[in-house]
Design an enzyme around this catalytic site. Sequence first.
Site, PDB file in Angstrom:
ATOM      1  N   HIS A 137      36.241 -29.756 -61.849  1.00 31.40           N
ATOM      2  CA  HIS A 137      35.709 -29.320 -62.699  1.00 31.40           C
ATOM      3  C   HIS A 137      35.617 -27.347 -62.157  1.00 31.40           C
ATOM      4  O   HIS A 137      36.474 -27.188 -63.348  1.00 31.40           O
ATOM      5  CB  HIS A 137      34.122 -29.280 -62.748  1.00 31.40           C
ATOM      6  CG  HIS A 137      33.557 -27.762 -63.104  1.00 31.40           C
ATOM      7  ND1 HIS A 137      32.364 -28.527 -64.055  1.00 31.40           N
ATOM      8  CD2 HIS A 137      33.054 -26.136 -62.211  1.00 31.40           C
ATOM      9  CE1 HIS A 137      31.687 -27.373 -64.025  1.00 31.40           C
ATOM     10  NE2 HIS A 137      32.078 -26.196 -63.428  1.00 31.40           N
ATOM     11  N   GLU A 138      36.643 -27.310 -61.126  1.00 33.06           N
ATOM     12  CA  GLU A 138      36.675 -26.287 -60.408  1.00 33.06           C
ATOM     13  C   GLU A 138      38.472 -25.936 -61.231  1.00 33.06           C
ATOM     14  O   GLU A 138      38.455 -24.960 -61.147  1.00 33.06           O
ATOM     15  CB  GLU A 138      36.202 -25.701 -58.580  1.00 33.06           C
ATOM     16  CG  GLU A 138      34.923 -26.275 -58.511  1.00 33.06           C
ATOM     17  CD  GLU A 138      34.369 -25.125 -59.120  1.00 33.06           C
ATOM     18  OE1 GLU A 138      34.799 -23.754 -60.128  1.00 33.06           O
ATOM     19  OE2 GLU A 138      32.961 -25.592 -59.718  1.00 33.06           O
TER      20      GLU A 138
END
Length: 185
Positions: free
Chosen positions: A153-154
């Site tokens: 996600h990051e």
Amino acid sequence: MILMQHIVREGHPALREKSEEVPFPLSQVDQELSENLIEYVKNSQDPELSIQYGLRPGIGLAAPQVNRLKRIFALHIIDEDKDPISFVAINPRIVSHSVEKTYLSSGEGCLSVDREIDGYVPRYARITVKAYDAKGKEFKKRLKGLAAIAFQHELDHLNGVMFFDHIDHEMPFKEISNAVAFEHN
């Protein structure tokens, strides 16, 4: 200290840009950014501090989310074995991944998104990653479960990708082939 007002929201152009590699040794500005990102995720998970400063709890925060187009993010997670996984990743990359996929059964959320977005976000179930710490030392980690999902996600943030870009908008809860749901409390 990063507060909610410093986090840019959905629609801000920084969230759709590709971030730049970070040179070493870190500049004072990049050093402070690294420290502030990890401080936010830790503070946001502390019930007293999150109330005191109005912080929305998060397990990860990337530099583009505070309008800085640098390849830096921080993760702070207590995994299913109750072990802390806490680090700043500079110039991170995935070097290998499982064929098997996973997804959060409850869906993903984001500190830059102020609305609920339903749907499954397919992610690799297990990943091996490399990145640099704030001292410029390269590290390698094998991640699974929530840590693997959060890392991906990051990392997406550093490439201008939002989690909802991965959702099948025609059928948001369509079964993902070769995937096992990850339950997160």
